[in-house]
Design a protein around this motif. Structure first.
Motif, short mmCIF file in Angstrom:
data_model
loop_
_atom_site.label_atom_id
_atom_site.label_comp_id
_atom_site.label_asym_id
_atom_site.label_seq_id
_atom_site.Cartn_x
_atom_site.Cartn_y
_atom_site.Cartn_z
N PRO A 192 0.28 -1.24 -0.12
CA PRO A 192 0.16 -0.37 0.42
C PRO A 192 0.92 1.31 -0.37
O PRO A 192 2.00 1.15 0.73
CB PRO A 192 -0.73 -0.06 1.40
CG PRO A 192 0.12 -0.74 1.99
CD PRO A 192 0.85 -1.56 1.42
N CYS A 193 0.39 1.95 -0.84
CA CYS A 193 1.22 2.89 -1.11
C CYS A 193 0.20 4.99 -0.10
O CYS A 193 1.27 5.95 -0.63
CB CYS A 193 1.92 3.88 -2.38
SG CYS A 193 2.85 2.44 -2.98
N SER A 194 -0.20 4.93 0.17
CA SER A 194 -1.08 5.63 1.32
C SER A 194 -1.82 4.62 2.44
O SER A 194 -1.43 3.83 2.46
CB SER A 194 -2.15 6.28 0.40
OG SER A 194 -3.19 5.62 0.23
N ASP A 195 -2.26 5.86 3.03
CA ASP A 195 -2.15 5.61 4.63
C ASP A 195 -4.16 4.98 4.16
O ASP A 195 -3.83 3.81 5.58
CB ASP A 195 -2.80 7.36 5.68
CG ASP A 195 -1.43 7.76 5.80
OD1 ASP A 195 -0.35 6.92 5.77
OD2 ASP A 195 -0.95 8.58 6.11
N TYR A 196 -5.08 5.33 3.27
CA TYR A 196 -6.06 5.20 3.65
C TYR A 196 -6.20 3.50 3.16
O TYR A 196 -6.79 2.67 3.54
CB TYR A 196 -7.09 6.01 2.47
CG TYR A 196 -6.65 6.60 1.76
CD1 TYR A 196 -6.50 7.50 1.34
CD2 TYR A 196 -7.15 5.58 0.16
CE1 TYR A 196 -5.97 8.60 0.20
CE2 TYR A 196 -6.89 5.99 -1.08
CZ TYR A 196 -6.36 7.54 -0.64
OH TYR A 196 -6.06 8.50 -2.02
N TYR A 197 -5.56 3.25 1.87
CA TYR A 197 -4.87 1.84 1.68
C TYR A 197 -4.62 1.28 2.68
O TYR A 197 -4.96 -0.18 3.10
CB TYR A 197 -3.85 1.48 0.67
CG TYR A 197 -4.57 2.44 -0.39
CD1 TYR A 197 -5.81 1.25 -0.98
CD2 TYR A 197 -4.17 3.08 -2.16
CE1 TYR A 197 -6.13 2.26 -2.65
CE2 TYR A 197 -4.56 3.56 -3.10
CZ TYR A 197 -6.02 3.06 -3.36
OH TYR A 197 -6.26 3.61 -4.41
N ALA A 198 -3.43 1.56 3.55
CA ALA A 198 -2.85 0.60 3.92
C ALA A 198 -4.26 0.04 5.01
O ALA A 198 -4.33 -1.18 5.69
CB ALA A 198 -1.69 1.54 4.64
N SER A 199 -4.82 1.84 5.46
CA SER A 199 -5.94 0.78 6.83
C SER A 199 -7.08 -0.18 6.67
O SER A 199 -7.67 -0.90 6.44
CB SER A 199 -6.49 2.11 6.87
OG SER A 199 -7.55 2.91 6.80
N LEU A 200 -7.31 0.45 4.64
CA LEU A 200 -8.06 -0.37 4.55
C LEU A 200 -7.49 -2.22 3.83
O LEU A 200 -8.04 -3.16 4.32
CB LEU A 200 -8.55 -0.13 2.72
CG LEU A 200 -9.40 1.22 2.70
CD1 LEU A 200 -8.58 1.30 1.13
CD2 LEU A 200 -10.25 0.90 2.40
N LEU A 201 -5.79 -2.18 3.31
CA LEU A 201 -5.20 -3.25 4.31
C LEU A 201 -6.20 -4.38 5.45
O LEU A 201 -6.38 -4.63 5.74
CB LEU A 201 -4.50 -3.90 3.94
CG LEU A 201 -4.07 -3.76 2.38
CD1 LEU A 201 -3.00 -3.36 1.74
CD2 LEU A 201 -4.66 -5.21 1.23
N THR A 202 -5.32 -3.33 6.35
CA THR A 202 -5.88 -3.57 8.00
C THR A 202 -7.39 -4.02 8.12
O THR A 202 -7.44 -5.60 8.44
CB THR A 202 -5.28 -2.70 9.12
OG1 THR A 202 -3.93 -2.14 8.86
CG2 THR A 202 -5.43 -3.36 10.16
#
Length: 410
Positions: free
Chosen positions: A85-95
């Motif tokens: 993930p390359c942004s905070d919101y993609y990282a949080s969606l993955l989590t």
């Protein structure tokens, strides 16, 4: 070790996404899949990846289903899929949705419980308190308290004001006059003017009001790390920003970084990450307070940053340490960044004109002489005429932005 062993999937299309695609190409000569809602300038006209555009991919109701079908389509025995993930919101969606992809993604992400302890600055400072890390004096202000928040101030002007998470979707998509990623104010009147403008918008998040730690951009520090799924830190690299960006939408982003080494700081941050059970990439911003000799923590982001190629300028490879770990099961000692290199997202002309500190300026010039300079978007293996023109225009935009927006933060 062929490229048949894994498929990297990159989420996003900014400088960070391009930097990762470039690292994958340089290390493995393969094309990752790049998933995004639309291409941004850094990834336009590039041949380094296969593009999959998904409308509203960054929305909670689209993301899990869309990613799942892509993962299932590419799932083959003996080929691991690694998602970056390359942004905070993609990282949080993955989590938040990780359990829906069970068995399909080789790498792990932090738990939702852990993310919830630092995804806004006020929570992160509570975490710092528990682990003995320093941070600036701070007021956390609820939306309805904005106008009279300064009444509880126990520190002096100048102050720094930022949304609780400037990369949060809600702030990115709110509109009001004078909007910036970070604000600096010398007077209460200036603060109130901004707040009254903000109050007309639909932004309903908290504000963080902070003492300004003296020192210019070069007092900032950033540490990028990779932690394996057991929470053990495997790679760390420290950077000293030479200068930040000044255009309102990107204010506070690092424009150029020299990689550094500080074993004491590495150990402090490593202990912190291992104590909280951190997993995956992290990116911690801090500022050196020369009044006390302490590092003041600002925030932690659950991904590599858009300036993470500074780690490559230091001779290390964050993508390789991830792939070695999750695809090839290597378990090696932690590697610390120790070499000096310069990463820049802005042209040399900007650095020559705006880096005020004479010692740093000299160092920057030396890096150019020694050819130890890395520019995220300028990659010899990926230059075609359209891309060269696009990047040249992008670079010219930086020169113009500095001319229009640069100010001294002393």
């Amino acid at each position: 070790m062929g490229h048949k062993d894994f498929l990297p999937i990159i989420l996003g299309s900014d400088e960070n996404a391009y930097g990762n695609a470039r690292l994958i190409h340089e290390t493995y000569q393969i094309k990752p899949l790049l998933l995004c809602t639309r291409l941004l300038i850094p990834t336009m006209h590039s041949n380094l990846f296969n593009l999959v555009q998904v409308d509203r991919f960054d929305h909670d109701d689209v993301f899990p289903g869309a990613l799942l079908s892509i993962l299932e389509k590419h799932a083959v025995p003996n080929k691991k899929i690694v998602v970056i993930p390359c942004s905070d919101y993609y990282a949080s969606l993955l989590t938040r949705h990780y359990s829906k992809f069970k068995g399909l993604i080789a790498n792990h992400f932090i738990s939702e419980e852990l993310l919830n302890t630092f995804d806004t600055k006020d929570k992160f400072y509570k975490l710092c308190d528990q682990h003995g890390l320093n941070y600036p004096k701070t007021i956390v202000c609820e939306p309805q308290e904005r106008e009279n928040a300064l009444e509880q101030m126990d520190f002096d002007f100048p102050i720094v004001v930022k949304p609780e998470n400037s990369n949060a979707y809600e702030y990115l998509h709110s509109e009001f006059e004078g909007k910036k990623k970070v604000f600096f104010f010398d007077t209460k009147e200036d603060y109130l003017k901004m707040v009254r403008s903000m109050n007309k918008s639909d932004y309903s998040g908290k504000l963080i009001i902070q003492e300004f730690i003296p020192g210019s951009d070069n007092s900032m520090r950033v540490i990028n790390s990779y932690s394996d799924e057991n929470g053990k830190v495997k790679m760390m690299c420290l950077g000293q920003p030479v200068i930040e960006e000044y255009a309102p939408k990107t204010l506070g982003n690092y424009a150029a970084i020299i990689s550094r080494s500080d074993m004491e700081l590495y150990q402090q941050v490593k202990t912190f990450l291992e104590d909280i059970g951190y997993v995956g990439f992290s990116n911690i911003d801090m500022k050196y307070d020369n009044r006390t000799g302490k590092y003041m923590m600002f925030e932690i982001n659950p991904r590599l940053g858009r300036s993470s190629l500074f780690v490559r300028a230091a001779g290390l490879n964050m993508i390789k340490v991830l792939i070695d770990n999750v695809v090839y099961g290597k378990d090696e000692e932690c590697v610390y960044g120790e070499k000096k290199g310069l990463w820049t997202n802005v042209p040399k002309a900007v650095l020559q004109k705006y880096v005020a500190d004479p010692n740093l300026s000299k160092e920057v010039n030396e890096m150019y002489k020694q050819k130890k300079v890395l520019r995220s978007l300028w990659y010899k293996e990926d230059l075609n005429l359209k891309r060269m023109l696009r990047i040249a225009r992008y670079n010219y935009g930086h020169i113009k932005n500095f001319r229009n927006y640069y100010f001294k933060k002393q």
